[in-house]
Design a protein around this motif. Structure first.
Motif, short mmCIF file in Angstrom:
data_model
loop_
_atom_site.label_atom_id
_atom_site.label_comp_id
_atom_site.label_asym_id
_atom_site.label_seq_id
_atom_site.Cartn_x
_atom_site.Cartn_y
_atom_site.Cartn_z
N LYS A 1 -1.42 -3.06 -3.89
CA LYS A 1 -1.11 -3.88 -5.04
C LYS A 1 -1.15 -5.37 -4.18
CE LYS A 1 1.49 -0.85 -7.98
NZ LYS A 1 2.86 -0.77 -8.73
N LEU A 2 -1.73 -6.21 -5.06
CA LEU A 2 -1.88 -7.72 -4.32
C LEU A 2 -0.49 -8.35 -4.79
CD1 LEU A 2 -3.78 -9.64 -3.07
CD2 LEU A 2 -4.38 -10.43 -5.48
N PHE A 3 -0.17 -8.92 -3.77
CA PHE A 3 1.19 -9.65 -4.01
C PHE A 3 0.96 -11.34 -3.37
CE2 PHE A 3 2.45 -7.45 -0.10
CZ PHE A 3 2.91 -8.42 0.60
N VAL B 1 0.83 -1.24 0.27
CA VAL B 1 -0.13 0.06 -0.09
C VAL B 1 0.83 1.38 0.00
CG1 VAL B 1 -1.87 1.10 1.28
CG2 VAL B 1 -1.71 -1.19 1.27
N ASN B 2 0.67 2.23 -0.78
CA ASN B 2 1.42 3.51 -1.01
C ASN B 2 0.72 4.25 0.03
OD1 ASN B 2 -0.75 4.53 -2.48
ND2 ASN B 2 0.01 4.27 -4.51
N ALA B 3 1.44 5.63 0.01
CA ALA B 3 0.79 6.72 0.66
C ALA B 3 -0.33 7.19 0.45
CB ALA B 3 1.65 8.07 0.32
N GLY C 1 8.88 3.32 2.70
CA GLY C 1 7.81 4.07 3.19
C GLY C 1 6.43 3.34 2.57
N HIS C 2 6.14 2.31 2.12
CA HIS C 2 4.94 1.60 1.67
C HIS C 2 4.73 0.85 2.80
CE1 HIS C 2 4.45 2.22 -2.83
NE2 HIS C 2 5.24 2.97 -2.41
N ARG C 3 3.56 0.35 3.07
CA ARG C 3 3.19 -0.40 4.05
C ARG C 3 2.44 -1.55 3.67
NH1 ARG C 3 2.07 3.28 8.69
NH2 ARG C 3 2.41 5.25 7.83
#
Length: 518
Positions: free
Chosen positions: A451-453, A444-446, A481-483
């Protein structure tokens, strides 16, 4: 209909063969179309091509995929013959013009592979001591089973095959309607399903006789023939996609680990057979390059170096990197255990934290889908393999009434390299004695776009259970920085769930996510 399809197939193959590279090629016989008589008298359609110069050559049997025929491999067969191989391709029984009915890799299919070897030895210049077998999808599964039962097969290439048919059909005790519909429809269009196959599928759709279906699947699974494979000791190459929606990849990890033979495992982004499919047009790609190196090493006596390379090769999502590991345990350096915390805030979201959490419960309404999802079988992950874009979700828009959502802290400056099989541990209580949940992991970005992984379903019986759910194997880099978000809901078009509309499922503290990191 079938006649038209055959004509179109011939036209396509003529274009494919014309596209295959022919530089520095040895002269060949060209293709000859043959009938192979199986052990039970059934006629199998095949073609063979071999070098014209005298000598005993290594040989390769190519087993056609589900609903395809022996024309499938003409481009690869031509290239192999020009490189000094005798190549025989055949159409599996029950499909197209081959006789018999579709046995779904049963004992007759395994015997058919041996009949192809017999025919090759009797009618070609093949060296009987240097024969291998390669196949995609259905052909990949049959290739593994054939090598377990016929020690004359000294090398195997299983591309997008399976090791455990039961896990493919009902992994996590959850049925896969899109995959089953695709295989059933293709079989009816260009084949003749056996009465047993029809009965198994009828039981599958009706969700009855699970024990009978498991016995049927076990007989068709190389995972349960691994001792025989190890005794025969062929060199086994396994190539698979992280997002395979027909034969999920985790089963191949178990088989690879259990093999005590020369072995290699390659995993890449994509869906079922999408990574290697361009090779059918004679276009170089990394899977067929590995197949060629593998056969040269273990059949042709050419030292390609592949036998000395690390046995596990990963191509991470969204990257051109190629990573090598000596074996599967070395893929994961360590596992971070992230505790699930109590959902909070206006858009109820729990924490994924390495720290212990106070006691909490969270109830969701089951039986209603959310925008979180695994995509469409064959299409979504296949497009990711081509474009690098996986299924995407806006995390704030995921219904908190119908899903639990948890979010980690920000990844450090080096990011997180997720490598291996994530696992969810969760005590659950349901308002009815059957339930299904599907767990999804997102980068997950800010802006809250995920994006599914990885994802996986699980179904249970009883009002109380503790699920220990292995998600799909993955190699994914979470940027700095992504979660990481964990979403757990109860419905997905990829799966047949056991939930009743407006029933409830309750999550509790003591839940965690194990995230495998390099």
């Amino acid at each position: 209909m079938r006649r038209l399809a055959a004509v179109l197939s011939l036209l396509l193959i003529s274009l494919v063969v014309g596209a295959a590279p022919v530089s520095a090629a040895a002269p060949t016989t060209g293709f000859h179309w043959n009938d192979i008589t199986a052990a039970d008298g059934v006629t199998l359609k095949s073609n063979v091509i071999e070098p014209t110069t005298p000598g005993a050559y290594p040989g390769v049997v190519l087993v056609a995929s589900w609903a395809l025929n022996d024309f499938q491999y003409l481009a690869q067969a031509k290239q192999l013959a020009e490189a000094g191989y005798v190549v025989l391709s055949y159409t599996a029984r029950g499909f197209w013009l081959s006789g018999g009915t579709i046995e779904v890799a049963g004992p007759k299919d395994v015997a058919d592979a041996s009949s192809a070897v017999d025919w090759m030895i009797e009618h070609t210049g093949v060296d009987p001591q240097r024969i291998g077998i390669v196949g995609m999808s259905y052909g990949g599964g049959i290739s593994l089973l054939a090598a377990a039962h016929d020690p004359r097969l000294r090398a195997v290439g299983s591309l997008s095959g399976w090791a455990d048919l039961g896990a493919s059909m009902t992994g996590g005790d959850t049925r896969r309607p899109q995959a089953a519909w695709f295989l059933q429809t293709a079989a009816r269009l260009v084949g003749r399903p056996s009465p047993q196959m029809n009965q198994i599928l009828d039981d599958y759709w009706a969700n009855r006789d699970a024990e009978g279906r498991e016995r049927w699947a076990r007989e068709r699974s190389a995972r349960y023939a691994v001792d025989a494979l190890n005794r025969s000791h062929p060199a086994v190459l396994i190539a698979h996609s992280f997002g395979d929606s027909i034969f999920p990849a985790n089963q191949m990890l178990d088989l690879y680990t259990a093999l005590d033979t020369p072995k290699r495992l390659e995993l890449a982004p994509g869906d079922h057979a999408t990574v290697e499919i361009s090779g059918l047009a004679g276009i170089p790609n990394h899977v067929w390059t590995s197949v060629r190196r593998w056969l040269d090493q273990y059949l042709a006596g050419v030292d390609t170096g592949i036998g000395d390379e690390p046995g596990v090769v990963l191509r991470p999502h969204g990257s051109s990197a190629v990573e090598h590991f000596p074996d599967w345990p070395h893929v994961t350096g360590h596992r971070d255990r992230l505790q699930l915390g109590a959902p909070h805030g206006l858009i109820a979201t729990g924490d994924l934290s390495p720290h212990s959490q106070p006691a909490w419960t969270r109830q969701i309404q089951a039986g209603t889908d959310t925008i979180a999802g695994g995509g469409v079988a064959l299409l979504s992950n296949g497009l990711e393999g081509l474009t690098g874009i996986p299924p995407i979700v806006a995390l704030p828009a995921v219904s908190r009434r119908n899903a639990g959502v948890w979010l980690s802290g920000a990844a450090p400056a080096a990011g997180w390299k997720v490598r291996g099989v994530p696992q969810l541990h969760a005590p659950l209580t349901s308002s009815r004695p059957l339930g299904t949940v599907i767990a999804y992991l997102y980068d997950v970005n800010a802006l809250g776009i995920g994006k599914l992984f990885s994802h996986a379903p699980v179904t249970w019986s009883g009002t109380r259970t503790t699920v220990d759910l292995p998600l799909q194997v993955t190699a994914y880099d979470v940027p700095p920085g992504h979660r990481v978000a964990l979403v757990v809901d109860t419905k997905d078009p990829l799966y047949l769930d056991a939930n009743a509309k407006n029933s409830t499922i309750t999550f509790t503290s003591g839940s965690w996510l194990d995230l495998p990191l390099a």
